[in-house]
Design an enzyme around this catalytic site. Structure first.
Site, PDB file in Angstrom:
ATOM      1  N   HIS A 119      31.780  36.824  38.874  1.00  0.00           N
ATOM      2  CA  HIS A 119      32.597  38.225  39.148  1.00  0.00           C
ATOM      3  C   HIS A 119      31.940  39.281  38.349  1.00  0.00           C
ATOM      4  O   HIS A 119      32.582  40.456  38.142  1.00  0.00           O
ATOM      5  CB  HIS A 119      33.930  37.894  38.890  1.00  0.00           C
ATOM      6  CG  HIS A 119      34.632  37.101  40.038  1.00  0.00           C
ATOM      7  ND1 HIS A 119      35.753  36.474  39.744  1.00  0.00           N
ATOM      8  CD2 HIS A 119      34.275  36.698  41.155  1.00  0.00           C
ATOM      9  CE1 HIS A 119      36.249  35.710  40.742  1.00  0.00           C
ATOM     10  NE2 HIS A 119      35.148  35.768  41.643  1.00  0.00           N
ATOM     11  N   CYS A 127      25.949  53.195  38.140  1.00  0.00           N
ATOM     12  CA  CYS A 127      26.185  54.477  39.045  1.00  0.00           C
ATOM     13  C   CYS A 127      26.097  53.965  40.259  1.00  0.00           C
ATOM     14  O   CYS A 127      24.900  53.389  40.670  1.00  0.00           O
ATOM     15  CB  CYS A 127      25.299  55.282  38.588  1.00  0.00           C
ATOM     16  SG  CYS A 127      25.409  56.787  39.785  1.00  0.00           S
ATOM     17  N   CYS A 148      27.702  59.286  34.854  1.00  0.00           N
ATOM     18  CA  CYS A 148      26.293  59.008  35.044  1.00  0.00           C
ATOM     19  C   CYS A 148      25.386  60.250  34.456  1.00  0.00           C
ATOM     20  O   CYS A 148      25.735  61.332  34.669  1.00  0.00           O
ATOM     21  CB  CYS A 148      25.718  58.914  36.102  1.00  0.00           C
ATOM     22  SG  CYS A 148      23.853  58.543  36.466  1.00  0.00           S
ATOM     23  N   ALA A 233      43.218  24.874  26.796  1.00  0.00           N
ATOM     24  CA  ALA A 233      41.815  24.680  26.668  1.00  0.00           C
ATOM     25  C   ALA A 233      41.402  24.637  25.235  1.00  0.00           C
ATOM     26  O   ALA A 233      40.599  23.505  24.978  1.00  0.00           O
ATOM     27  CB  ALA A 233      41.079  25.780  27.456  1.00  0.00           C
TER      28      ALA A 233
HETATM   29  N1  APR Z   1      44.461  27.022  28.750  1.00  0.00           N
HETATM   30  C1  APR Z   1      43.900  26.694  30.054  1.00  0.00           C
HETATM   31  N2  APR Z   1      44.460  27.180  30.897  1.00  0.00           N
HETATM   32  C2  APR Z   1      45.288  28.141  30.962  1.00  0.00           C
HETATM   33  C3  APR Z   1      45.936  28.767  29.718  1.00  0.00           C
HETATM   34  C4  APR Z   1      45.232  27.855  28.466  1.00  0.00           C
HETATM   35  N3  APR Z   1      45.791  28.290  27.375  1.00  0.00           N
HETATM   36  N4  APR Z   1      46.879  29.406  29.744  1.00  0.00           N
HETATM   37  C5  APR Z   1      46.862  29.638  31.123  1.00  0.00           C
HETATM   38  N5  APR Z   1      46.002  28.810  31.851  1.00  0.00           N
HETATM   39  C6  APR Z   1      45.750  28.775  33.287  1.00  0.00           C
HETATM   40  C7  APR Z   1      47.229  29.154  34.166  1.00  0.00           C
HETATM   41  O1  APR Z   1      47.791  27.916  34.260  1.00  0.00           O
HETATM   42  C8  APR Z   1      46.449  29.298  35.611  1.00  0.00           C
HETATM   43  O2  APR Z   1      45.997  28.308  36.252  1.00  0.00           O
HETATM   44  O3  APR Z   1      44.924  29.698  33.804  1.00  0.00           O
HETATM   45  C9  APR Z   1      45.072  29.982  35.042  1.00  0.00           C
HETATM   46  C10 APR Z   1      45.042  31.580  34.904  1.00  0.00           C
HETATM   47  O4  APR Z   1      45.005  31.794  36.416  1.00  0.00           O
HETATM   48  P1  APR Z   1      44.463  33.183  36.792  1.00  0.00           P
HETATM   49  O5  APR Z   1      45.024  34.324  36.226  1.00  0.00           O
HETATM   50  O6  APR Z   1      44.662  33.136  38.534  1.00  0.00           O
HETATM   51  O7  APR Z   1      43.019  33.079  36.770  1.00  0.00           O
HETATM   52  P2  APR Z   1      41.620  32.694  37.554  1.00  0.00           P
HETATM   53  O8  APR Z   1      42.013  31.483  38.444  1.00  0.00           O
HETATM   54  O9  APR Z   1      40.716  32.669  36.769  1.00  0.00           O
HETATM   55  O10 APR Z   1      41.686  34.140  38.543  1.00  0.00           O
HETATM   56  C11 APR Z   1      40.657  34.086  39.560  1.00  0.00           C
HETATM   57  O11 APR Z   1      41.309  36.000  40.285  1.00  0.00           O
HETATM   58  O12 APR Z   1      42.067  38.402  40.193  1.00  0.00           O
HETATM   59  C12 APR Z   1      40.953  37.673  40.348  1.00  0.00           C
HETATM   60  O13 APR Z   1      38.879  38.358  39.692  1.00  0.00           O
HETATM   61  C13 APR Z   1      39.817  37.848  39.123  1.00  0.00           C
HETATM   62  O14 APR Z   1      38.598  36.094  38.030  1.00  0.00           O
HETATM   63  C14 APR Z   1      40.047  36.419  38.459  1.00  0.00           C
HETATM   64  C15 APR Z   1      40.235  35.664  39.681  1.00  0.00           C
END
Ligand code: APR
Length: 245
Positions: A119, A127, A148, A233
């Site tokens: 992403h 720009c 820019c 994590a």
């Molecule tokens: N360790 C591991 N996982 C975690 C932790 C943690 N400490 N805290 C939260 N999570 C998990 C949540 O349970 C959830 O499944 O991380 C995930 C976060 O979900 P999202 O915020 O939806 O993240 P993501 O899946 O990366 O979103 C994808 O959505 O809006 C777009 O571009 C944006 O890259 C982003 C994409």
């Protein structure tokens, strides 16, 4: 859980091509809120502010949100043990690459070298008129939106907005890695965003073992996960690293 992590460490030691697919969850312990879930950013902000057409028509308004969502939060964030452990795994040759949905640059700051940013990255501004690129650190955009130097156009952060395509190089490399993988760690992602969520699904389809690290169940857990290490994590990867080396 410790036995499960030891079993995962054995699988990784015997693997030829382990990769990691990471989402916002891996940066939560660095103080960056996720997008979804009860503390999620999409519960506070309308994702429309990150729609490319909204940005083109209302750059100043879009920037007022972008600044708050991405730059006020990101300024003093640091990698956490999860980022450092993945960098250590790469250094010791047990992790071949990271495909990340995150734009926070924390994998690189932790020392990871092969990072495919599906992403884009928030550290660069671009720009849309002349293509000139700038480092976000060149601007103090607390008040005004960055412009820019060539043509005065309001710059756009170089991460993808809704309605934009995935950076072609990152797209190609991510799926190539997914096809080569015999293990795919899926860390901190809901698996709800396309086409990013197709990366672990491709790894699964081409024979990889899917190991998910997430305190919650996700779309991946039901569909493709072989082993779910239910936890944060930072601590899970630290225990895994201690079993690996
Ligand atoms: N360790 C591991 N996982 C975690 C932790 C943690 N400490 N805290 C939260 N999570 C998990 C949540 O349970 C959830 O499944 O991380 C995930 C976060 O979900 P999202 O915020 O939806 O993240 P993501 O899946 O990366 O979103 C994808 O959505 O809006 C777009 O571009 C944006 O890259 C982003 C994409």
């Amino acid at each position: 859980m410790k036995n499960l992590i030891e079993a995962v460490a054995k699988l990784i030691k015997n693997s030829n091509h382990t990769i990691a697919f990471t989402g916002a969850g891996i940066s939560v312990e660095s103080g960056i809120p996720p997008f979804r879930g009860e503390t999620g950013l999409w519960g506070k902000y309308n994702p429309e502010v990150l729609d490319i057409n909204f940005f083109r028509e209302n750059p100043e308004e879009s920037w007022s949100f972008i600044r708050e969502i991405f730059y006020d939060f990101f300024t003093d964030t640091k990698p956490n043990p999860a980022h450092y452990m993945l960098a250590e795994m790469e250094k010791r040759g047990v992790l071949k690459s990271i495909i990340t949905q995150n734009i926070d640059n924390l994998h690189q700051e932790a020392g990871s070298k092969t990072v495919h940013e599906f992403h884009g990255n928030s550290k660069t501004l671009i720009c849309l008129k002349c293509g000139e690129q700038y480092s976000a650190s060149e601007f103090d955009f607390k008040t005004i939106s960055p412009k820019c130097k060539n043509d005065g156009e309001i710059l756009k952060p170089d991460f993808i907005f809704f309605g934009e395509g995935i950076p072609p190089e990152a797209y190609k490399n991510s799926f190539a890695e997914a096809e080569k993988a015999d293990i795919c760690l899926v860390i901190g992602s809901t698996g709800e965003v396309m086409p990013a969520s197709l990366v672990p699904q491709t790894a699964k389809k081409t024979g990889a073992i899917i190991i998910e690290i997430n305190p919650e169940k996700t779309a991946f857990t039901q569909q493709i996960t072989d082993i779910h290490l239910k936890g944060k994590a930072g601590e899970t990867l630290t225990v895994l690293g201690n079993s690996l080396f």
